[in-house]
Scaffold this motif. Sequence first.
Motif, PDB file in Angstrom:
ATOM      1  N   ARG A 154      14.503  51.486  78.151  1.00  0.00           N
ATOM      2  CA  ARG A 154      13.583  50.469  77.613  1.00  0.00           C
ATOM      3  C   ARG A 154      14.378  49.385  76.877  1.00  0.00           C
ATOM      4  O   ARG A 154      14.515  48.277  77.376  1.00  0.00           O
ATOM      5  N   ASP A 155      14.994  49.705  75.751  1.00  0.00           N
ATOM      6  CA  ASP A 155      15.719  48.651  75.020  1.00  0.00           C
ATOM      7  C   ASP A 155      16.993  48.262  75.780  1.00  0.00           C
ATOM      8  O   ASP A 155      17.386  47.082  75.791  1.00  0.00           O
ATOM      9  N   PHE A 186       6.703  53.489  75.480  1.00  0.00           N
ATOM     10  CA  PHE A 186       6.869  52.625  74.313  1.00  0.00           C
ATOM     11  C   PHE A 186       5.842  51.493  74.385  1.00  0.00           C
ATOM     12  O   PHE A 186       5.504  51.017  75.465  1.00  0.00           O
ATOM     13  N   PHE A 224       5.763  50.202  68.030  1.00  0.00           N
ATOM     14  CA  PHE A 224       6.435  49.475  66.951  1.00  0.00           C
ATOM     15  C   PHE A 224       5.454  48.545  66.268  1.00  0.00           C
ATOM     16  O   PHE A 224       4.498  48.056  66.867  1.00  0.00           O
ATOM     17  N   ASP A 247       8.060  53.015  65.148  1.00  0.00           N
ATOM     18  CA  ASP A 247       9.276  52.200  64.966  1.00  0.00           C
ATOM     19  C   ASP A 247       8.952  51.016  64.065  1.00  0.00           C
ATOM     20  O   ASP A 247       8.105  50.173  64.417  1.00  0.00           O
ATOM     21  N   GLU A 255       9.873  47.786  63.119  1.00  0.00           N
ATOM     22  CA  GLU A 255      10.715  46.672  63.574  1.00  0.00           C
ATOM     23  C   GLU A 255      11.145  45.830  62.365  1.00  0.00           C
ATOM     24  O   GLU A 255      10.345  45.605  61.447  1.00  0.00           O
ATOM     25  N   CYS A 274      14.322  50.136  61.752  1.00  0.00           N
ATOM     26  CA  CYS A 274      15.068  49.361  62.753  1.00  0.00           C
ATOM     27  C   CYS A 274      15.830  48.210  62.102  1.00  0.00           C
ATOM     28  O   CYS A 274      15.265  47.462  61.298  1.00  0.00           O
ATOM     29  N   THR A 296      16.609  45.379  63.631  1.00  0.00           N
ATOM     30  CA  THR A 296      16.287  44.725  64.898  1.00  0.00           C
ATOM     31  C   THR A 296      17.233  43.564  65.197  1.00  0.00           C
ATOM     32  O   THR A 296      17.664  43.388  66.339  1.00  0.00           O
ATOM     33  N   HIS A 323      17.340  53.042  64.099  1.00  0.00           N
ATOM     34  CA  HIS A 323      17.497  52.300  65.367  1.00  0.00           C
ATOM     35  C   HIS A 323      18.265  51.025  65.010  1.00  0.00           C
ATOM     36  O   HIS A 323      17.760  50.176  64.291  1.00  0.00           O
ATOM     37  N   HIS A 356      21.103  47.722  65.999  1.00  0.00           N
ATOM     38  CA  HIS A 356      21.675  46.827  67.020  1.00  0.00           C
ATOM     39  C   HIS A 356      23.067  46.404  66.577  1.00  0.00           C
ATOM     40  O   HIS A 356      23.475  46.593  65.431  1.00  0.00           O
ATOM     41  N   GLN A 412      18.349  56.710  67.274  1.00  0.00           N
ATOM     42  CA  GLN A 412      18.070  56.052  68.551  1.00  0.00           C
ATOM     43  C   GLN A 412      19.284  55.219  68.981  1.00  0.00           C
ATOM     44  O   GLN A 412      20.000  54.666  68.152  1.00  0.00           O
TER      45      GLN A 412
HETATM   46  C1  LIG Z   1      10.991  47.948  67.971  1.00  0.00           C
HETATM   47  C2  LIG Z   1      12.286  48.578  67.951  1.00  0.00           C
HETATM   48  C3  LIG Z   1      12.368  49.972  68.376  1.00  0.00           C
HETATM   49  C4  LIG Z   1      13.330  47.766  68.574  1.00  0.00           C
HETATM   50  O1  LIG Z   1      13.560  47.745  69.761  1.00  0.00           O
HETATM   51  C5  LIG Z   1      14.159  47.038  67.630  1.00  0.00           C
HETATM   52  O2  LIG Z   1      13.808  46.927  66.476  1.00  0.00           O
HETATM   53  O3  LIG Z   1      15.197  46.537  68.045  1.00  0.00           O
END
Ligand SMILES: CC(C)C(=O)C(=O)O
Length: 522
Positions: free
Chosen positions: A10-11, A71, A101, A141, A143, A174, A176, A203, A205, A227
Motif C-alpha cells: 500500500r504505502d 487500508f 487513518f 493510523d 497521520e 505517523c 508522515t 510509522h 518516512h 510499520q
Molecule cells: C496514514 C499513514 C499510515 C501513512 O501512510 C503516513 O502517515 O505516511
Amino acid sequence: MLELYDTTLRDGNQGEGVSFSVEDKLLIIKALDRLGIHYIEGGYPGSNPKDMEFFKGAKSLQLQQAVVVPFGSTRHPRYQPGEDPNLLALLDTGARTVTIFGKSWELHATDVLRVTAQENIELIESSVRFLVENGREVIYDAEHFFDGYDDQPDYALQTLKAAAQAGARCVVLCDTNGGRLPLEIQEGVRAVIAEIGLPVGIHTHNDAGMGVANAILAVQAGAAHVQGTFNGYGERCGNANLASIIPTLKLKLGIDCISGEGLNQLTETSRLISELANLPHDERQPYVGSSAFAHKGGMHIDAVRKNSRTFEHIDPELVGNEQRILISDQAGKSAILKKIERRYPNYDKNSPEVIALFDRLKEAENEGYQYEAADASFELLTRTLLDGYQPFFDLLGFRVIIEKVKDHGIRSEATIKVMAPDGEVEHTAADGDGPVNALDSALRKALERFYPSLQEVHLTDYKVRVLDTQAGTGAKVRVLIEASDGREYWGTVGVSENIIQASWEALTDSLEYKLYKDSRET
Ligand SMILES: CC(C)C(=O)C(=O)O
Ligand SMILES: CC(=O)SCCNC(=O)CCNC(=O)[C@H](O)C(C)(C)COP(=O)(O)OP(=O)(O)OC[C@H]1O[C@@H](n2cnc3c(N)ncnc32)[C@H](O)[C@@H]1OP(=O)(O)O
C-alpha cells in the motif's frame, strides 16, 4: 511480542516507479508470511478496482500466520459512516482487521478536510466506532502525529483518545512528512504511552534520512508495533525499510520479532520484492544488498581472512546474505589468497604463484581491466597463471564487415575461424544486429558443434565504459559482459582501444568460462 506490519503493497506502492499487479501482491504476501510478518497491508480498496479485486483473491490465500489488512481513511465529512464508500469498501473485503487513518494535526483538519478541529474528532470517533460495531478489529493510523504533537500536543492526544474510546485496538503514530528527528519521536512515543492505555505503533518516512532510526527509537521508547516497507519503497524518499528494521531489532536489540529461520530468508525476500517491483535491487542496502558484506580494501580483506568480525557487524548468513571479496587494484595478496584458498589451500603470501598473480592483477588493472564485476575472467586468469590452463578453443582469425548503403539499414556480418583442441578447424559466418552480435553468433555457430552446452548461454548485460575520455574516438574502452546459463551468472571483461577487440575478449571469456565450469562439474 513486537508486531511487524508491512505496508509495501500500500504505502510502498505509492513510491515513484512502483506498481504491483494483483499477482505480484499475492506472491509477495506469501513470501512475507513465510518470513514471519504479522500484518500485511494489502491495499486501499476504496481507491481503485485493482485493490478491490486483490482482496477477493486474498481471501483464498492459505497463510501460516500473517493477517492481510485493508487500508482506508476516516469517513468523508459529507457522509455518515454507514454511507461512506471508503468505510463500506473496507467492510466489503471481509477482513477481520482493518486499518484507517485520521488527522492529528489541526492544520490538516482545517486546510485539507476543511472541517473544524472538533468536527475532525467526531470523524475519527464515528468512523472507528462504525467499524468496531461491525465486528472489525481496528488499527488506527494517526497521520502527521508528530507534526501535530509539535504544534498542539493536547489536540494531537485528543485525536488519539477519540480513536481509543471508539474501540481501536492500537494507535499508530505517523511521521508522515518524514522530517522528524529521533529524539522528537522518542519523546512523542513516551508521551502517548503515558496517556493512552493501548498498544502504540510507529510509522515513519525517510525524508530526513531518519526513517529506520526513528522506528528503532520508537521501539526503544516502548512502541509495540512497527510499520515499514521492504526496500524502503514509498512516496518521495520512501518509508522506513523493514529489511533494515527487522534484523536491527532482532540482532542488535534482542527483540524476538521474527524467528531465526525467518531472518535467514530476509535477503531472498527483499530481492524477490525488487524483482516483482521491476526495480534494480539496491545493492548498497544494509543487511540485504550484495555490497553489504563485500570487502575491497586489501587491508580489510586481510583482516576478514583472519577474523571476519573485524569488518562485519553481523554474520551475513544470519540474514541470508554472504561475504564477498572484490578483486581490484586495491587488493593485496590476502585478497588473492581469500579468492583462491579453496582450490590452493597450501599457498601463502610468499608463494611465487601468488606473487605472480598479484603482479599480473595490478598490471591488468592498470591497463584498464576491472575484475570486481568480472569474476569469471579472474578465475580464468588464475587458472592460466597457476595451472597452465589450456582454453577449449583457439581463435585463428575473424573479420567483421559493417555495410551501410544510402537509404538502407546498416548490416553487420562476421566470419570466424577457430580451432578446437583436437586440431579441427571450423570456419563460419553469421549476420547480426550489430558487429558484436554478428561475432557472437558466428563464434557460437563455430563452437556449438563441439560444445552443445553453449546453447544454454545467453548474455544478460553488456556495458561499455570509455577509460580515457580525452582521447576521443581513439579512447581505450572497457567492456563488461554478464552471462548466464539459467543456473548461474558470471561476469567477464575485455579492454582495448578497439571496441570490437574489447568485446571479443569479454565474449570469448564468457563462453570459455561456461566450458570450464561444465568441465569442473563433470
Ligand atoms: C496514514 C499513514 C499510515 C501513512 O501512510 C503516513 O502517515 O505516511
Ligand atoms: C499519508 C498517506 O499515505 S494516506 C493515503 C494516501 N493514499 C492515497 O491517496 C492513494 C489512494 N487515494 C485515492 O485513490 C483517491 O485519493 C481517493 C479515491 C481515495 C479519493 O479520490 P477523490 O474523491 O477524487 O478525492 P481526491 O483524491 O481529489 O482528494 C482527497 C479527498 O480525501 C479527503 N481526505 C483526505 N484525508 C482524509 C481523511 N483522513 N478522512 C477523510 N477524508 C480525507 C480530502 O479532504 C479530499 O476530499 P475533498 O475533495 O472533499 O476535499
